[in-house]
Design a protein around this motif. Structure first.
Motif, PDB file in Angstrom:
ATOM      1  N   LEU A 238      17.912  21.316  94.909  1.00 29.92           N
ATOM      2  CA  LEU A 238      18.747  22.381  95.576  1.00 29.92           C
ATOM      3  C   LEU A 238      17.832  23.720  95.587  1.00 29.92           C
ATOM      4  N   GLU A 239      17.909  24.196  96.715  1.00 32.35           N
ATOM      5  CA  GLU A 239      17.160  25.362  97.128  1.00 32.35           C
ATOM      6  C   GLU A 239      18.111  26.791  96.738  1.00 32.35           C
ATOM      7  N   PRO A 240      17.633  27.893  97.212  1.00 32.72           N
ATOM      8  CA  PRO A 240      18.644  29.140  96.468  1.00 32.72           C
ATOM      9  C   PRO A 240      19.905  29.200  96.629  1.00 32.72           C
ATOM     10  N   ILE A 337       9.832  26.326  90.669  1.00 35.27           N
ATOM     11  CA  ILE A 337       9.768  27.582  89.959  1.00 35.27           C
ATOM     12  C   ILE A 337       8.726  28.323  91.309  1.00 35.27           C
ATOM     13  N   ASP A 338       9.265  29.172  92.007  1.00 27.25           N
ATOM     14  CA  ASP A 338       8.987  29.699  93.371  1.00 27.25           C
ATOM     15  C   ASP A 338       8.316  30.894  93.076  1.00 27.25           C
ATOM     16  N   GLU A 339       7.545  31.432  94.146  1.00 26.75           N
ATOM     17  CA  GLU A 339       7.054  32.936  93.923  1.00 26.75           C
ATOM     18  C   GLU A 339       6.499  33.570  92.928  1.00 26.75           C
ATOM     19  N   VAL A 340       5.775  32.777  92.096  1.00 26.87           N
ATOM     20  CA  VAL A 340       5.077  33.324  90.873  1.00 26.87           C
ATOM     21  C   VAL A 340       3.507  33.453  91.219  1.00 26.87           C
ATOM     22  N   ASN A 406       3.090  24.966  98.664  1.00 27.38           N
ATOM     23  CA  ASN A 406       3.256  26.324  99.260  1.00 27.38           C
ATOM     24  C   ASN A 406       4.019  26.296 100.500  1.00 27.38           C
ATOM     25  N   ASP A 407       3.953  27.411 101.299  1.00 24.65           N
ATOM     26  CA  ASP A 407       4.512  27.498 102.769  1.00 24.65           C
ATOM     27  C   ASP A 407       3.569  27.401 103.769  1.00 24.65           C
ATOM     28  N   TYR A 408       2.500  27.182 103.611  1.00 22.05           N
ATOM     29  CA  TYR A 408       1.226  26.905 104.802  1.00 22.05           C
ATOM     30  C   TYR A 408       1.634  25.508 105.095  1.00 22.05           C
TER      31      TYR A 408
HETATM   32  C1  GAL Z   1      10.003  29.629  99.780  1.00 24.75           C
HETATM   33  C2  GAL Z   1       9.449  28.185  99.050  1.00 24.75           C
HETATM   34  C3  GAL Z   1      10.157  27.167 100.073  1.00 24.75           C
HETATM   35  C4  GAL Z   1      11.723  27.420  99.906  1.00 24.75           C
HETATM   36  C5  GAL Z   1      12.058  28.779 100.023  1.00 24.75           C
HETATM   37  C6  GAL Z   1      13.407  29.155  99.738  1.00 24.75           C
HETATM   38  O1  GAL Z   1       9.352  30.465  98.838  1.00 24.75           O
HETATM   39  O2  GAL Z   1       8.205  27.981  99.224  1.00 24.75           O
HETATM   40  O3  GAL Z   1       9.805  25.830  99.738  1.00 24.75           O
HETATM   41  O4  GAL Z   1      11.987  27.176  98.441  1.00 24.75           O
HETATM   42  O5  GAL Z   1      11.279  29.728  99.444  1.00 24.75           O
HETATM   43  O6  GAL Z   1      13.863  30.536 100.008  1.00 24.75           O
END
Ligand code: GAL
Length: 700
Positions: A238-240, A337-340, A406-408
């Motif tokens: 699940l995402e945010p 665990i994102d954005e660390v 990552n997002d790349y």
């Molecule tokens: C990014 C992350 C994505 C996704 C997104 C959700 O920072 O790299 O994979 O989770 O956030 O807002």
């Protein structure tokens, strides 16, 4: 520099007053000394006097020798380059910005050289690395002064015989790992950090991350769709949107989208699916524990969320309690665990202050380690393994059950990162998100299947494996191949844990692979365009080893042929068993439905039947054991209960698979038995000797 031999082939050197907070203390890594001992004694790999350290102006200057032909690899998760000699980097945890300049998700201060040893700088500071780029006046092998007017060999990057590193602290610990081979140096490094993780068996199955605003019913509908269509699925992410608020986070379920999370988890469990939750660590003022945690926040916020100083034990206690109670105990299987990492404009700046008194820089370098360590403990308390995602790591983090992403989104660079991950004790997934064409979708999918985490991340795109109908069947077949290969993958990870051998690694770590990097001058640019035209290096950054005996050579969208560099020894086609070459460069035609994979002579690949979910505890699976080539083969088959940490107390088994040719010319395979007390989930065993198959594909 004062040297201490701390394990066979491992030395710790100290200079000045090394800081107490460093990568190893942040990660609290526990060395596996017995496993290091099994690699044997080894002499100190270079002249000790050639490693030099100097303290000056509150900083530590380190110098390590390089011989003329010595090649340098490592320094963490680089995306474009494998060879690091000649490169200049500032190792700095960051979101990768498109250049290999040291700013990356895991800038591990560890390198290995082709002379068969490794060096690790145990510092939580930003380190300036000159990996064979500076030429010293006092050098014994100085750069030759050349006349640019007359000498065509003149170069803008003259010869350098040292790796030099600047540590912004009044002292530091340095570790040296002997080989004798590069692979053994990497193994010692990995084992010194506790060895790699063994994921729960389900972690090696397929995972789908759903759209960020999905609700409970949509999640269940998606799971049903996988089942109905016959695509494997082991965990769903699940995402945010699972949270009532995100960026910053409440870490609490959103009641409109998820009215009954416990029921959801239960329903998923009945379907053998584990649930993974996205978070970033930054606390919303509306989080239930926001006030209680107040004494432990840093001075700056991230997206207006407070940053807990997770180096402080009291802060850890308050912070993780919600996770334990609301997620882990009810049955959540893991986190993303994102954005660390995060670009400077998102994350706390270096002027931020933290209640522990640690510098912002130190927390930046280690935050990924802290969250991996502390979150995985929540599962360990329950004697349950986890396998999750994280966007930053560092030296010391080898044993954490987390994969970096990552997002790349450059497919080729994703593969180069996968190759580099194996030099630095990291796991990386080249996740598939969406593609411009069906062909690209399939090509990307083929590579996630041959990576530590087979994942589609549809958080924004909403894609499914079958989203590109032209290739939906090929995708299904690839996903099922991942499942069939589960025994091979599981044993490969056990080798990572018990022996430190990276499951995914560069060709350079494979015996018999040698390729000189050719220096090529960029012929298209003239002196006028660039008077300091740098030589560019041609290197092999698009093929890698997976597990004990497979060589993977991905095809990228638009390619119809590719070259593959085979190490010395005979190699065979994975799908047909046909001989393809020996220590040579071959050119292959790409088939749309296959990712090229080759097997070493004598290679063994144990397969199970394709299941939609990884076998659970005590669930039997039949083995079909494939043997390739003309030489006898061995394979150590690992097994345990697949979900708990009981293997740490000896509850696991290794079974020797052996294939030999008998005097009558017939192949024969045997598999050793296991004691009654040991885990053994193998049912029926059948053998396939590929040399007798005449080009059939038993993988279908
Ligand atoms: C990014 C992350 C994505 C996704 C997104 C959700 O920072 O790299 O994979 O989770 O956030 O807002």
């Amino acid at each position: 520099m004062i040297w201490e031999n701390i394990a066979p082939g491992v030395w710790k050197g100290t200079v000045g007053e090394a800081e107490e907070y460093n990568l190893l203390t942040a990660a609290a890594a526990k060395p596996n000394l017995p496993a290091i001992s099994r690699l044997g004694q080894a002499p100190f790999p270079v002249e000790k006097t050639e490693i030099k350290a100097k303290l000056l102006d509150g900083k530590t200057y380190l110098q390590f020798p390089l011989e003329r032909e010595e090649q340098v690899f490592g320094f963490g998760l680089n995306f474009k380059t494998i060879h690091q000699r000649g490169r200049i980097m500032r190792l700095h945890v960051d979101h990768y910005g498109g250049q290999d300049n040291g700013r990356t998700h895991a800038p591990v201060p560890f390198y290995v050289t082709s002379n068969g040893y490794g060096v690790f700088i145990n510092s939580s500071r930003y380190l300036d690395v000159y990996a064979g780029s500076g030429s010293r006046l006092d050098s014994e092998n100085p750069a030759e002064a050349m006349d640019r007017n007359t000498n065509p060999d003149w170069t803008a990057s003259p010869y350098s015989d040292a790796v030099e590193i600047l540590v912004p602290a009044k002292g530091v610990e340095v570790y040296v790992f002997a080989g004798p081979s590069m692979l053994e140096a990497v193994q010692r490094f990995n084992l010194f950090n506790g060895g790699g993780p063994i994921p729960p068996r389900w972690g090696l199955g397929f995972t789908q991350r759903v759209h960020r605003l999905f609700d409970q019913d949509q999640v269940l509908a998606e799971v049903n769709e996988f089942e109905e269509k016959g695509y494997p699925l082991d965990f769903i992410g699940l995402e945010p949107g699972w949270q009532s608020k995100s960026y910053p986070n409440t870490f609490a379920w959103d009641e409109s989208r998820f009215p009954d999370p416990e029921k959801l988890i239960q329903k998923l469990k009945e379907k053998h699916i584990s649930l993974n939750l996205w978070i970033n660590p930054y606390v919303s003022p509306e989080a239930s524990f926001y006030e209680k945690l107040k004494p432990y926040y840093g001075s700056h916020t991230v997206w207006a969320g407070a940053v807990p100083d997770l180096s402080i034990p009291e802060a850890q206690k308050i912070y993780w309690e919600t996770f334990r109670k609301d997620h882990v105990l009810p049955g959540v299987g893991g986190y993303k665990i994102d954005e660390v990492d995060g670009y400077d404009r998102w994350l706390w700046p270096d002027v931020a202050q933290f209640p522990s008194g640690l510098a912002a820089e130190q927390l930046r370098q280690t935050y990924g380690l802290l969250v991996q360590k502390q979150s995985s403990e929540l599962f360990r308390e329950q004697n349950r393994r986890t396998y999750g995602l994280v966007r930053a790591s560092n030296g010391g983090g080898v044993s954490f059950p987390y994969v970096i992403y990552n997002d790349y989104y450059d497919h080729k660079d994703f593969i180069t990162a996968l190759i580099n991950s194996g030099f630095s004790g990291l796991l990386w997934t080249p996740e598939a998100r969406a593609s411009k064409t069906a062909e690209e979708w399939l090509r990307r999918f083929q590579t996630v299947v041959f990576s530590p985490m087979a994942m589609i991340n549809a958080w924004a795109s909403g894609t499914k494996p079958w989203s590109y109908p032209e290739v939906a069947e090929e995708i299904k077949e690839m996903a099922l191949l991942r499942m069939k290969m589960m025994p091979y993958w599981y044993s490969s990870f056990a080798l990572y844990h018990f022996k430190g051998i990276p499951p995914f690694r560069a060709m350079q770590l494979e015996k018999g692979f040698s390729i000189k990097t050719e220096k090529q001058t960029n012929a298209t640019s003239t002196l006028e365009e660039n008077p300091y035209n740098e030589a560019i290096k041609k290197e092999i950054n698009d093929q890698y080893m997976a597990g004990p005996s497979l060589l993977v050579a991905p095809i990228f969208a638009g390619e119809e042929v590719r070259k593959v560099v085979l190490p010395k020894g005979k190699w065979y086609d994975f799908y047909t068993g046909k001989y393809v070459g020996d220590g040579e460069v071959i050119t292959i035609n790409a088939r749309l439905d296959q990712i090229p994979v080759f097997v070493k002579d004598g290679g063994i690949v144990p397969l199970m039947e394709p299941m939609l979910h990884a076998p659970g505890k005590n669930q039997l699976y039949d083995l079909k054991i494939l043997h390739y080539g003309e030489s006898p083969g061995q394979f150590p088959l690992y097994d345990d209960d697949g979900i708990s940490y009981d293997y740490e107390n000896g509850h696991y088994s290794w079974r020797d698979i052996n294939v030999i040719k008998e005097s009558n010319g017939k192949w024969k395979g045997t598999i050793s038995t296991v004691g009654a007390q040991k885990p053994n989930n193998v049912g029926k065993v059948t053998w396939v000797f590929m040399s007798e198959k005449e080009g059939q594909n038993p993988l279908k």
